[in-house]
Design a protein around this motif. Structure first.
Motif, PDB file in Angstrom:
ATOM      1  N   GLY A   2       0.813  -1.244  -0.071  1.00 30.49           N
ATOM      2  CA  GLY A   2       0.037   0.126  -0.097  1.00 30.49           C
ATOM      3  C   GLY A   2       0.845   1.247   0.165  1.00 30.49           C
ATOM      4  O   GLY A   2       1.964   1.266   0.643  1.00 30.49           O
ATOM      5  N   ARG A   3       0.242   2.097  -0.704  1.00 31.61           N
ATOM      6  CA  ARG A   3       0.927   3.504  -0.863  1.00 31.61           C
ATOM      7  C   ARG A   3       0.367   4.496   0.412  1.00 31.61           C
ATOM      8  O   ARG A   3      -0.779   4.820   0.100  1.00 31.61           O
ATOM      9  N   ALA A   4       1.302   4.876   1.094  1.00 31.79           N
ATOM     10  CA  ALA A   4       0.603   5.648   2.525  1.00 31.79           C
ATOM     11  C   ALA A   4       1.592   6.976   2.310  1.00 31.79           C
ATOM     12  O   ALA A   4       1.537   7.897   3.308  1.00 31.79           O
ATOM     13  N   THR A   5       2.286   7.444   1.220  1.00 26.63           N
ATOM     14  CA  THR A   5       3.175   8.595   1.271  1.00 26.63           C
ATOM     15  C   THR A   5       2.638   9.401   0.254  1.00 26.63           C
ATOM     16  O   THR A   5       2.104   8.997  -0.981  1.00 26.63           O
ATOM     17  N   GLY A   6       2.929  10.640   0.239  1.00 26.23           N
ATOM     18  CA  GLY A   6       2.541  11.784  -0.752  1.00 26.23           C
ATOM     19  C   GLY A   6       3.414  11.567  -1.932  1.00 26.23           C
ATOM     20  O   GLY A   6       4.410  11.205  -1.831  1.00 26.23           O
ATOM     21  N   ARG A  21      -0.340   8.446  -3.802  1.00 29.23           N
ATOM     22  CA  ARG A  21      -0.397   7.681  -5.078  1.00 29.23           C
ATOM     23  C   ARG A  21      -1.271   6.316  -4.719  1.00 29.23           C
ATOM     24  O   ARG A  21      -1.687   5.955  -3.606  1.00 29.23           O
ATOM     25  N   SER A  22      -1.975   5.814  -5.591  1.00 29.53           N
ATOM     26  CA  SER A  22      -3.047   4.933  -5.421  1.00 29.53           C
ATOM     27  C   SER A  22      -2.065   3.328  -4.967  1.00 29.53           C
ATOM     28  O   SER A  22      -0.999   3.301  -5.702  1.00 29.53           O
ATOM     29  N   LYS A  28      -4.783   0.239   2.335  1.00 29.88           N
ATOM     30  CA  LYS A  28      -4.865   1.924   2.693  1.00 29.88           C
ATOM     31  C   LYS A  28      -6.189   1.901   3.659  1.00 29.88           C
ATOM     32  O   LYS A  28      -6.064   2.699   4.459  1.00 29.88           O
ATOM     33  N   ASP A  29      -7.002   1.377   3.559  1.00 33.44           N
ATOM     34  CA  ASP A  29      -8.246   1.441   4.571  1.00 33.44           C
ATOM     35  C   ASP A  29      -7.629   0.949   5.745  1.00 33.44           C
ATOM     36  O   ASP A  29      -8.178   1.504   6.727  1.00 33.44           O
TER      37      ASP A  29
END
Length: 149
Positions: A2-6, A21-22, A28-29
Motif C-alpha cells: 500500500g502507498r501511504a506516502t505523498g 498515489r494509489s 490503505k483502508d
C-alpha cells in the motif's frame, strides 16, 4: 504494498508535494483505521507525532504521515525480524529536553509572560551536545508501534 506516502511533483528544479498515489485499497483502508485509532491512544509515540504534525500540516496530512510511519515500522519489523517496542508519548521531549524547554519558554514569551528557568536544587544540570540530526536517536533494533488494546 500500500502507498501511504505523498507523491512528488518535480519540475524546473522545484519539488512540490502531490496527491497520495494509489495502491492496495484494502491496505490503505486498514492503515487509515489503524492510524485513526492510534492517534487517540494516550501516551503513544504515534499520537505524539500526530500532535506535533497537526499544528503545521493539518489533521488529514498528519494522519497520512502517521499511516506512513505505521507501515514503515511494520516493514522494518518484518524485514529485520525485531519485536515491536513502544517508545512512549514523551519520546521526543526526553530525547532533547533543552529543545522542549526552549519551545515552552518561547510559547510563554509570546503570550506575554517573562520566564526564568531555575534548575532543581541538588540536581546537577547536564548539557548534552546538539544532536547531529533533528530526529532523535532510536535504540538499535526497535521500532515504534501502537500499544495493544
Amino acid at each position: 504494498m500500500g502507498r501511504a506516502t505523498g507523491g512528488v511533483h518535480d519540475s524546473a528544479g522545484r519539488t512540490r508535494s502531490a496527491k497520495v498515489r494509489s495502491g492496495n485499497p484494502y491496505l490503505k483502508d486498514g492503515l487509515g483505521l489503524a492510524a485513526f485509532g492510534v492517534v487517540r491512544t494516550k501516551d503513544a509515540n504515534f499520537q505524539a507525532r500526530y500532535e506535533r504534525l497537526i499544528a503545521r500540516r493539518g489533521p488529514l496530512k498528519a494522519l497520512v504521515a502517521v499511516e506512513h510511519s505505521i507501515i514503515t515500522a511494520i516493514r522494518h519489523m518484518l524485514t529485520d525480524n525485531v519485536p515491536c517496542h513502544e517508545l512512549g508519548g514523551t519520546y521526543f521531549t526526553q530525547s532533547d529536553p533543552e529543545r522542549a524547554s526552549r519551545r515552552m519558554v518561547n510559547a510563554l514569551n509570546q503570550l506575554g509572560y517573562t520566564v526564568t528557568l531555575n534548575p532543581p536544587e541538588g540536581a546537577a544540570r547536564t548539557t548534552s551536545p546538539a544532536p547531529a540530526s533533528r530526529r532523535p536517536a532510536r535504540p538499535p533494533g526497535t521500532q515504534p508501534c501502537p500499544k495493544p488494546p
